[in-house]
Design a protein around this motif. Structure first.
Motif, PDB file in Angstrom:
ATOM      1  N   SER A   1       0.809  -1.206  -0.024  1.00 19.43           N
ATOM      2  CA  SER A   1       0.038   0.069  -0.056  1.00 19.43           C
ATOM      3  C   SER A   1       0.895   1.100  -0.128  1.00 19.43           C
ATOM      4  CB  SER A   1      -0.948  -0.068   1.413  1.00 19.43           C
ATOM      5  OG  SER A   1      -1.895  -1.251   1.052  1.00 19.43           O
ATOM      6  N   SER A   2       2.050   1.355   0.796  1.00 20.67           N
ATOM      7  CA  SER A   2       2.901   2.177   0.711  1.00 20.67           C
ATOM      8  C   SER A   2       3.408   2.510  -0.634  1.00 20.67           C
ATOM      9  CB  SER A   2       4.043   2.121   1.670  1.00 20.67           C
ATOM     10  OG  SER A   2       3.740   1.614   2.686  1.00 20.67           O
TER      11      SER A   2
ATOM     12  N   HIS B   1       1.742   2.015  -3.453  1.00 19.51           N
ATOM     13  CA  HIS B   1       0.729   2.890  -4.180  1.00 19.51           C
ATOM     14  C   HIS B   1       0.565   4.274  -3.598  1.00 19.51           C
ATOM     15  CE1 HIS B   1      -1.978  -0.206  -6.021  1.00 19.51           C
ATOM     16  NE2 HIS B   1      -0.848  -1.003  -5.729  1.00 19.51           N
ATOM     17  N   ILE B   2       0.782   4.533  -2.453  1.00 26.91           N
ATOM     18  CA  ILE B   2       0.863   5.712  -2.020  1.00 26.91           C
ATOM     19  C   ILE B   2       1.791   6.587  -2.681  1.00 26.91           C
ATOM     20  CG2 ILE B   2       1.030   7.341   0.100  1.00 26.91           C
ATOM     21  CD1 ILE B   2      -0.601   5.025   1.440  1.00 26.91           C
TER      22      ILE B   2
ATOM     23  N   MET C   1       3.793  12.679  -0.308  1.00 22.11           N
ATOM     24  CA  MET C   1       3.128  11.223   0.467  1.00 22.11           C
ATOM     25  C   MET C   1       2.681  11.669   1.714  1.00 22.11           C
ATOM     26  SD  MET C   1       6.267   8.613  -0.781  1.00 22.11           S
ATOM     27  CE  MET C   1       5.449   7.130   0.146  1.00 22.11           C
TER      28      MET C   1
ATOM     29  N   ILE D   1      -0.675  12.877   1.227  1.00 21.49           N
ATOM     30  CA  ILE D   1      -1.439  12.065   1.050  1.00 21.49           C
ATOM     31  C   ILE D   1      -1.972  11.307   2.254  1.00 21.49           C
ATOM     32  CG2 ILE D   1      -1.913   9.704  -0.324  1.00 21.49           C
ATOM     33  CD1 ILE D   1      -0.054  11.186  -2.320  1.00 21.49           C
ATOM     34  N   MET D   2      -1.089  10.994   3.063  1.00 25.70           N
ATOM     35  CA  MET D   2      -1.161  10.352   4.344  1.00 25.70           C
ATOM     36  C   MET D   2      -2.093  11.113   5.178  1.00 25.70           C
ATOM     37  SD  MET D   2       2.744   9.355   5.540  1.00 25.70           S
ATOM     38  CE  MET D   2       2.236   9.837   7.405  1.00 25.70           C
TER      39      MET D   2
ATOM     40  N   LEU E   1      -7.033   4.901  -5.735  1.00 23.53           N
ATOM     41  CA  LEU E   1      -6.548   5.694  -4.722  1.00 23.53           C
ATOM     42  C   LEU E   1      -6.322   7.116  -5.220  1.00 23.53           C
ATOM     43  CD1 LEU E   1      -5.342   5.505  -1.691  1.00 23.53           C
ATOM     44  CD2 LEU E   1      -3.094   5.466  -2.752  1.00 23.53           C
TER      45      LEU E   1
ATOM     46  N   SER F   1      -4.983   5.681   3.223  1.00 18.55           N
ATOM     47  CA  SER F   1      -3.783   6.271   3.223  1.00 18.55           C
ATOM     48  C   SER F   1      -3.065   6.867   4.479  1.00 18.55           C
ATOM     49  CB  SER F   1      -3.437   7.305   2.283  1.00 18.55           C
ATOM     50  OG  SER F   1      -4.175   8.443   2.456  1.00 18.55           O
TER      51      SER F   1
END
Length: 643
Positions: free
Chosen positions: A73-74, A76-77, A122, A125-126, A170, A185
């Motif tokens: 998943s990281s 993808h982020i 990132m 996004i988080m 996402l 995320s």
RNA sequence: GCCAGAAUAGCUCAGGGGUAGAGCAACGCUCUCGUAAAGCGUGGGUCUCGGGUUCAAUUCCCGAUUCUGGCUCCA
């Protein structure tokens, strides 16, 4: 429906209850930390409804699968961040790997400095807590959705048979992906982008090179920091750094790439190892040879090197342009030529040849790495030419020798790889499928019977046969072969090697190519990293350093040194007008295993004061006793230095 | 070979369009010392190499070489 948990308790739930709600029914904290759910052994998003009776396991970051999902998943982020910054980017693969994850990008030129920007995006996004939305689409829909993305289209074409595909959305990023993913995320807590590297699409050097960003992520800042610190410490052991600092080897741009020079200290280590191996092999029935470092192309044409290995050879012109010579990349054809100088009886088999063999391989310029990948190296090489019925026993005797060597050197963390051919690569391998299959079967049987733990790898064989590779992981986490044992079904026939069997007929022998300690350069690199530069007494270039308390004791120290040297020990005297503390410090920094201090007291009593690298000091030891102990350490090849 | 970095004294590194600086090491002198750094002084650099821009380049640009991490390849 009935849900069964890992502890075998069962519980009723309504149909289509999600993994999340099932987790919530157990504990709120579990639901909060759940990244995925295992339904009858298949991983799925935690938000996925469970449709029928099933065995359920809630996956959190404490599970290995959980961490892998988290890192995937990281990736993808990271891809979303790159997509936002570079809208034209195309995506290759972005998997979780052993210590983190990477993503391959095309249509974007990434520089080291861009990583900071991507990291910042990132973090945004988080904070946005964007949900990972899973969509199941048909092949047709997928082709429409990804029609402008050549990489995804290739993947879709490959997945062709399966009727349904899943993709994840996402934010603005839609990626073809099996999943599962963390819910959103905001789950990402601690990550670091590490470096940019080129990587060929699908690992094929004929394809385009994509920009790969390597990164890692951890469930917490603390774990990330611990990991980065661990990496930093591992890199402190890097043979390429430590080996140069300890003055074991150097490189010189005028000498050339991949051509390290061993200093007197490095050479001493090599010579000691070489004596150890040569003596041991002679004891075990090997016959030593010395053969030329180059030969006419005729020889390599017989061996197959000209056809299968030419790119790896340095080729030289002889008297005229047609008369080609090559520096040898392997020892085999030379020892086969020696074998053929006489007739051989079945009674005299096996013939075990060994040679401390300098080899030359024209590696591509980007391949070189310290002492690990070089263009000229010295291999403890050997070939066992035997009857087929002797193959297993001889193979096992090689394993025994290797085991002895590894134990003596204290080599840990070795893994064993059974390297097989790739039937589709006709250019790389001798084209004889039956021989490949049968020799691989023989090798596998030997390995299984030996009880060795090994893994299999396709496309890693030598061009003439399958092999067992003994692998070592360097400080960068990269695996290298340090020792190899190979079965050769082709060369004996090519060289028309024969022995006369009991019934008087001429038979073709089997050949085992083997090393015992590998090539000295690479093995020394491995040892530097294994020992973190602190070589055991028997291998240390300088085993003992004599320190004088004052300059007047210099000449006495020299007579002591002479006595020690006459016992076959390697000793140096530090007579500088420095304080004792300073001299001790310097010797410790150089990892001299034994420091001997001489003052007026020692001179009067004929004793020495002995300090080892661990800081322990033994005072008042008689010189003769000290020498005896050192000789003992040499003889036993003890890995620990204790007085 | 390809992608991304790096190259300043023997080593570790700082600096920055106007011909360079620290610590350690080396050398000299003083000290003659008991187990992780005594004090003072001196010398040492075509800032990797070759081009270009500029009045001026170690600094900016281009190329080469070597070193580092990765891909492919491999012991």
């Amino acid at each position: 429906m009935q849900i069964t948990f890992p502890d075998q308790t069962k519980k009723e739930f309504d149909k289509n209850t999600t993994g999340y709600d099932i987790a919530l029914s157990i504990a709120e904290g579990l639901a909060r930390n759940a990244v995925a759910v295992s339904i009858n052994g298949t991983l799925a998003d935690i938000s996925r409804p469970v449709t029928e009776d099933a065995e359920i396991r809630i996956i959190t970051l404490k599970d290995a699968e959980g961490l892998e999902i988290y890192r995937h998943s990281s990736a993808h982020i990271m891809a979303l961040a790159v997509k936002r910054l570079y809208p034209d980017v195309l995506l290759g693969f972005g998997p979780a790997i052993e210590d983190g994850f990477y993503y391959d990008f095309d249509n974007v030129e990434l520089k080291q400095a861009d990583l900071e920007k991507i990291e910042a995006e990132m973090k945004k996004i988080m904070n946005e807590k964007i949900v990972f939305e899973r969509h199941v689409i048909s092949l047709k829909e997928a082709k429409k959705l990804f029609k402008d993305d050549p990489y995804k289209m290739q993947q879709i074409a490959k997945l062709g048979e399966s009727e349904q595909l899943s993709c994840y959305k996402l934010g603005d990023l839609i990626d073809l992906c099996r999943g599962p993913h963390v819910p959103h995320s905001g789950f990402l807590k601690a990550f670091k982008l590490l470096r940019i590297a080129g990587a060929y699409w699908l690992g094929d050097s004929n394809n385009k090179m994509l920009s790969r960003v390597y990164a890692t992520s951890f469930p917490s800042k603390k774990e990330l920091d611990d990991y980065l610190e661990m990496r930093r410490q591992a890199e402190e052991r890097d043979h390429n750094k430590v080996g140069r600092e300890l003055d074991l080897f150097m490189t010189d741009k005028n000498v050339g790439q991949g051509l390290p020079l061993l200093t007197p200290k490095g050479s001493t280590i090599k010579i000691i190892l070489q004596r150890f191996i040569e003596d041991e092999e002679i004891r075990r029935g090997y016959l030593y040879t010395i053969t030329p470092l180059l030969a006419k192309s005729d020889l390599y044409k017989i061996s197959g090197h000209w056809e299968h290995y030419r790119d790896g050879m340095f080729i030289l012109e002889g008297d005229n342009a047609e008369d080609l010579y090559a520096l040898r990349p392997m020892t085999c054809p030379f020892q086969y030529s020696l074998y053929n100088r006489t007739k051989h009886s079945y009674r005299d088999m096996p013939v075990r040849y060994a040679e401390t063999s300098t080899l030359f391989r024209n590696e591509s310029s980007g391949e070189m790495h310290g002492l690990i990948r070089v263009r000229q190296f010295t291999l403890a090489d050997g070939h066992i030419i035997c009857r087929p019925d002797q193959l297993e026993e001889e193979f096992n005797s090689v394993l025994d020798l290797i085991n002895y060597v590894a134990t003596t050197l204290g080599l840990k963390n070795l893994t064993y790889r059974f390297s097989k051919w790739d039937p589709n690569d006709k250019k790389k391998y001798i084209d004889n499928p039956e021989a490949w299959e049968s020799s691989q079967k023989i090798l596998k049987a030997i390995l299984d019977k030996s009880g060795l733990e090994y893994y299999e790898a396709d496309g890693e064989a030598a061009f003439y046969g399958p092999k067992l590779d003994i692998q070592f992981k360097n400080v960068w986490g990269k695996e290298d072969t340090i020792i190899t044992v190979q079965i050769d079904f082709a060369s004996a026939e090519r060289f028309k090697m024969r022995y006369t069997d009991a019934d008087g007929t001429e038979k073709t022998p089997m050949i085992i190519h083997r090393s015992s300690i590998g090539c000295y350069e690479r093995t020394i690199a491995t040892l530097i990293e294994q020992y973190a530069g602190k070589f055991p007494f028997w291998l240390s270039p300088e085993q003992i350093r004599l320190l004088t308390i004052n300059e007047e004791l210099g000449s006495y120290a020299e007579t002591v040194a002479l006595k020690i040297r006459n016992a076959g020990l390697r000793v140096a005297v530090d007579k500088r007008g420095e304080t004792l503390g300073k001299k001790v410090l310097d010797a410790q920094h150089e990892y001299i295993p034994v420091i001997v201090t001489i003052g007026n007291k020692e001179k009067e009593e004929g004793t020495v004061s002995v300090r080892t690298l661990d800081g322990k000091v033994v005072q008042g030891m008689q010189l003769d006793e000290f020498i005896k102990k050192c000789e003992e350490l040499n003889k036993t090849r003890n890995l620990e230095t204790v007085f």
